[in-house]
Design a protein around this motif. Structure first.
Motif, PDB file in Angstrom:
ATOM      1  N   VAL A 193      59.922  32.874  76.705  1.00 41.91           N
ATOM      2  CA  VAL A 193      60.102  33.184  75.276  1.00 41.91           C
ATOM      3  C   VAL A 193      60.765  32.005  74.556  1.00 41.91           C
ATOM      4  O   VAL A 193      60.368  31.652  73.439  1.00 41.91           O
ATOM      5  CB  VAL A 193      60.921  34.481  75.102  1.00 41.91           C
ATOM      6  CG1 VAL A 193      61.340  34.683  73.665  1.00 41.91           C
ATOM      7  CG2 VAL A 193      60.106  35.669  75.589  1.00 41.91           C
ATOM      8  N   LEU A 194      61.748  31.386  75.193  1.00 45.22           N
ATOM      9  CA  LEU A 194      62.383  30.205  74.587  1.00 45.22           C
ATOM     10  C   LEU A 194      61.376  29.062  74.437  1.00 45.22           C
ATOM     11  O   LEU A 194      61.388  28.346  73.428  1.00 45.22           O
ATOM     12  CB  LEU A 194      63.572  29.750  75.429  1.00 45.22           C
ATOM     13  CG  LEU A 194      64.780  30.671  75.425  1.00 45.22           C
ATOM     14  CD1 LEU A 194      65.836  30.156  76.404  1.00 45.22           C
ATOM     15  CD2 LEU A 194      65.362  30.800  74.035  1.00 45.22           C
ATOM     16  N   GLY A 195      60.505  28.898  75.416  1.00 45.12           N
ATOM     17  CA  GLY A 195      59.481  27.860  75.328  1.00 45.12           C
ATOM     18  C   GLY A 195      58.477  28.126  74.227  1.00 45.12           C
ATOM     19  O   GLY A 195      58.061  27.200  73.511  1.00 45.12           O
ATOM     20  N   VAL A 196      58.088  29.373  74.064  1.00 51.77           N
ATOM     21  CA  VAL A 196      57.163  29.715  72.976  1.00 51.77           C
ATOM     22  C   VAL A 196      57.827  29.479  71.633  1.00 51.77           C
ATOM     23  O   VAL A 196      57.212  28.933  70.700  1.00 51.77           O
ATOM     24  CB  VAL A 196      56.675  31.179  73.115  1.00 51.77           C
ATOM     25  CG1 VAL A 196      55.946  31.636  71.879  1.00 51.77           C
ATOM     26  CG2 VAL A 196      55.786  31.318  74.341  1.00 51.77           C
ATOM     27  N   ALA A 197      59.092  29.861  71.499  1.00 51.49           N
ATOM     28  CA  ALA A 197      59.812  29.640  70.244  1.00 51.49           C
ATOM     29  C   ALA A 197      59.984  28.149  69.959  1.00 51.49           C
ATOM     30  O   ALA A 197      59.851  27.706  68.812  1.00 51.49           O
ATOM     31  CB  ALA A 197      61.169  30.331  70.282  1.00 51.49           C
ATOM     32  N   ALA A 198      60.259  27.365  71.003  1.00 52.71           N
ATOM     33  CA  ALA A 198      60.452  25.925  70.812  1.00 52.71           C
ATOM     34  C   ALA A 198      59.132  25.203  70.549  1.00 52.71           C
ATOM     35  O   ALA A 198      59.125  24.085  70.027  1.00 52.71           O
ATOM     36  CB  ALA A 198      61.142  25.329  72.033  1.00 52.71           C
ATOM     37  N   ALA A 199      58.012  25.811  70.899  1.00 51.54           N
ATOM     38  CA  ALA A 199      56.711  25.175  70.673  1.00 51.54           C
ATOM     39  C   ALA A 199      56.412  25.014  69.190  1.00 51.54           C
ATOM     40  O   ALA A 199      55.608  24.157  68.809  1.00 51.54           O
ATOM     41  CB  ALA A 199      55.606  25.988  71.342  1.00 51.54           C
ATOM     42  N   PHE A 200      57.055  25.816  68.357  1.00 47.11           N
ATOM     43  CA  PHE A 200      56.835  25.714  66.921  1.00 47.11           C
ATOM     44  C   PHE A 200      57.723  24.649  66.276  1.00 47.11           C
ATOM     45  O   PHE A 200      57.672  24.451  65.069  1.00 47.11           O
ATOM     46  CB  PHE A 200      57.076  27.069  66.248  1.00 47.11           C
ATOM     47  CG  PHE A 200      56.058  28.088  66.650  1.00 47.11           C
ATOM     48  CD1 PHE A 200      54.755  28.009  66.180  1.00 47.11           C
ATOM     49  CD2 PHE A 200      56.383  29.110  67.528  1.00 47.11           C
ATOM     50  CE1 PHE A 200      53.803  28.938  66.563  1.00 47.11           C
ATOM     51  CE2 PHE A 200      55.438  30.044  67.905  1.00 47.11           C
ATOM     52  CZ  PHE A 200      54.153  29.961  67.430  1.00 47.11           C
ATOM     53  N   THR A 201      58.512  23.969  67.062  1.00 46.20           N
ATOM     54  CA  THR A 201      59.345  22.870  66.563  1.00 46.20           C
ATOM     55  C   THR A 201      58.804  21.568  67.145  1.00 46.20           C
ATOM     56  O   THR A 201      57.842  21.548  67.900  1.00 46.20           O
ATOM     57  CB  THR A 201      60.820  23.063  66.985  1.00 46.20           C
ATOM     58  OG1 THR A 201      60.911  22.956  68.407  1.00 46.20           O
ATOM     59  CG2 THR A 201      61.359  24.410  66.529  1.00 46.20           C
ATOM     60  N   SER A 202      59.442  20.473  66.811  1.00 47.66           N
ATOM     61  CA  SER A 202      58.995  19.171  67.323  1.00 47.66           C
ATOM     62  C   SER A 202      59.778  18.756  68.571  1.00 47.66           C
ATOM     63  O   SER A 202      59.653  17.621  69.016  1.00 47.66           O
ATOM     64  CB  SER A 202      59.162  18.119  66.229  1.00 47.66           C
ATOM     65  OG  SER A 202      60.524  18.008  65.883  1.00 47.66           O
ATOM     66  N   ILE A 203      60.532  19.674  69.142  1.00 46.99           N
ATOM     67  CA  ILE A 203      61.369  19.306  70.287  1.00 46.99           C
ATOM     68  C   ILE A 203      60.536  18.948  71.519  1.00 46.99           C
ATOM     69  O   ILE A 203      60.928  18.092  72.308  1.00 46.99           O
ATOM     70  CB  ILE A 203      62.374  20.428  70.619  1.00 46.99           C
ATOM     71  CG1 ILE A 203      63.446  19.900  71.550  1.00 46.99           C
ATOM     72  CG2 ILE A 203      61.699  21.638  71.210  1.00 46.99           C
ATOM     73  CD1 ILE A 203      64.637  20.782  71.691  1.00 46.99           C
ATOM     74  N   PHE A 204      59.376  19.550  71.693  1.00 50.68           N
ATOM     75  CA  PHE A 204      58.570  19.275  72.872  1.00 50.68           C
ATOM     76  C   PHE A 204      57.866  17.926  72.810  1.00 50.68           C
ATOM     77  O   PHE A 204      57.402  17.424  73.814  1.00 50.68           O
ATOM     78  CB  PHE A 204      57.555  20.382  73.106  1.00 50.68           C
ATOM     79  CG  PHE A 204      58.134  21.611  73.740  1.00 50.68           C
ATOM     80  CD1 PHE A 204      59.320  21.578  74.442  1.00 50.68           C
ATOM     81  CD2 PHE A 204      57.472  22.815  73.644  1.00 50.68           C
ATOM     82  CE1 PHE A 204      59.848  22.699  75.036  1.00 50.68           C
ATOM     83  CE2 PHE A 204      57.981  23.956  74.235  1.00 50.68           C
ATOM     84  CZ  PHE A 204      59.182  23.897  74.928  1.00 50.68           C
ATOM     85  N   SER A 205      57.786  17.333  71.660  1.00 52.33           N
ATOM     86  CA  SER A 205      57.157  16.010  71.565  1.00 52.33           C
ATOM     87  C   SER A 205      58.181  14.890  71.753  1.00 52.33           C
ATOM     88  O   SER A 205      57.811  13.714  71.742  1.00 52.33           O
ATOM     89  CB  SER A 205      56.454  15.862  70.222  1.00 52.33           C
ATOM     90  OG  SER A 205      57.388  15.952  69.168  1.00 52.33           O
ATOM     91  N   THR A 206      59.429  15.216  71.945  1.00 55.77           N
ATOM     92  CA  THR A 206      60.481  14.220  72.160  1.00 55.77           C
ATOM     93  C   THR A 206      60.286  13.558  73.516  1.00 55.77           C
ATOM     94  O   THR A 206      60.155  14.224  74.534  1.00 55.77           O
ATOM     95  CB  THR A 206      61.869  14.894  72.115  1.00 55.77           C
ATOM     96  OG1 THR A 206      61.995  15.601  70.900  1.00 55.77           O
ATOM     97  CG2 THR A 206      62.971  13.874  72.250  1.00 55.77           C
ATOM     98  N   ARG A 207      60.265  12.221  73.514  1.00 58.19           N
ATOM     99  CA  ARG A 207      60.108  11.494  74.775  1.00 58.19           C
ATOM    100  C   ARG A 207      61.442  11.483  75.509  1.00 58.19           C
ATOM    101  O   ARG A 207      62.481  11.205  74.944  1.00 58.19           O
ATOM    102  CB  ARG A 207      59.663  10.061  74.507  1.00 58.19           C
ATOM    103  CG  ARG A 207      58.257  10.002  73.955  1.00 58.19           C
ATOM    104  CD  ARG A 207      57.703   8.592  74.102  1.00 58.19           C
ATOM    105  NE  ARG A 207      56.413   8.487  73.469  1.00 58.19           N
ATOM    106  CZ  ARG A 207      55.276   8.858  74.036  1.00 58.19           C
ATOM    107  NH1 ARG A 207      55.293   9.349  75.244  1.00 58.19           N
ATOM    108  NH2 ARG A 207      54.138   8.738  73.405  1.00 58.19           N
ATOM    109  N   VAL A 208      61.369  11.781  76.805  1.00 56.20           N
ATOM    110  CA  VAL A 208      62.568  11.811  77.632  1.00 56.20           C
ATOM    111  C   VAL A 208      62.685  10.529  78.440  1.00 56.20           C
ATOM    112  O   VAL A 208      63.732   9.894  78.467  1.00 56.20           O
ATOM    113  CB  VAL A 208      62.546  13.047  78.572  1.00 56.20           C
ATOM    114  CG1 VAL A 208      63.743  13.056  79.488  1.00 56.20           C
ATOM    115  CG2 VAL A 208      62.471  14.319  77.773  1.00 56.20           C
TER     116      VAL A 208
END
Length: 109
Positions: A49-64
């Motif tokens: 659920v946290l991953g689905v919620a975060a998918a609507f933000t730009s946090i997943f495109s952040t390079r690590v």
């Protein structure tokens, strides 16, 4: 021959019993299975659920690191978590549910 290879009765006892009540060992088995299922769903459901919620933000495109993004690491982490909790669930059911189920099979209700 081991008892776990013994053939099952052709007509197992009715569940619930004829008077409509659930026998105690069967109720213990239901509780143990529900407890294991609840733990599995919570441990895997919250990160999903946290991953689905975060998918609507730009946090997943952040390079690590290099080409690795936060979304790639999150997805890999969820896969590892799922496999680990599936093994944990199997172990827990083997420890807590199987002895109850075997006693029900062996001694009846």
């Amino acid at each position: 021959m081991h008892d776990f290879f013994a053939p099952a009765d052709p007509l197992p006892p009715s569940f619930p019993s004829d008077d409509g009540t659930i026998p105690q060992r069967s109720a213990d088995l239901v509780k143990a299975v529900h407890r294991a299922e609840r733990g599995f769903v919570i441990v895997n459901g919250v990160p999903f659920v946290l991953g689905v919620a975060a998918a609507f933000t730009s946090i997943f495109s952040t390079r690590v690191y290099g080409q690795f993004t936060m979304g790639l690491l999150w997805g890999f982490g969820e896969c590892v978590l799922f496999v680990a909790t599936a093994l944990w669930y199997e172990s827990r059911c083997t420890r807590s549910c199987d002895p109850i189920a075997q006693s029900i099979d062996r001694f009846g209700r």
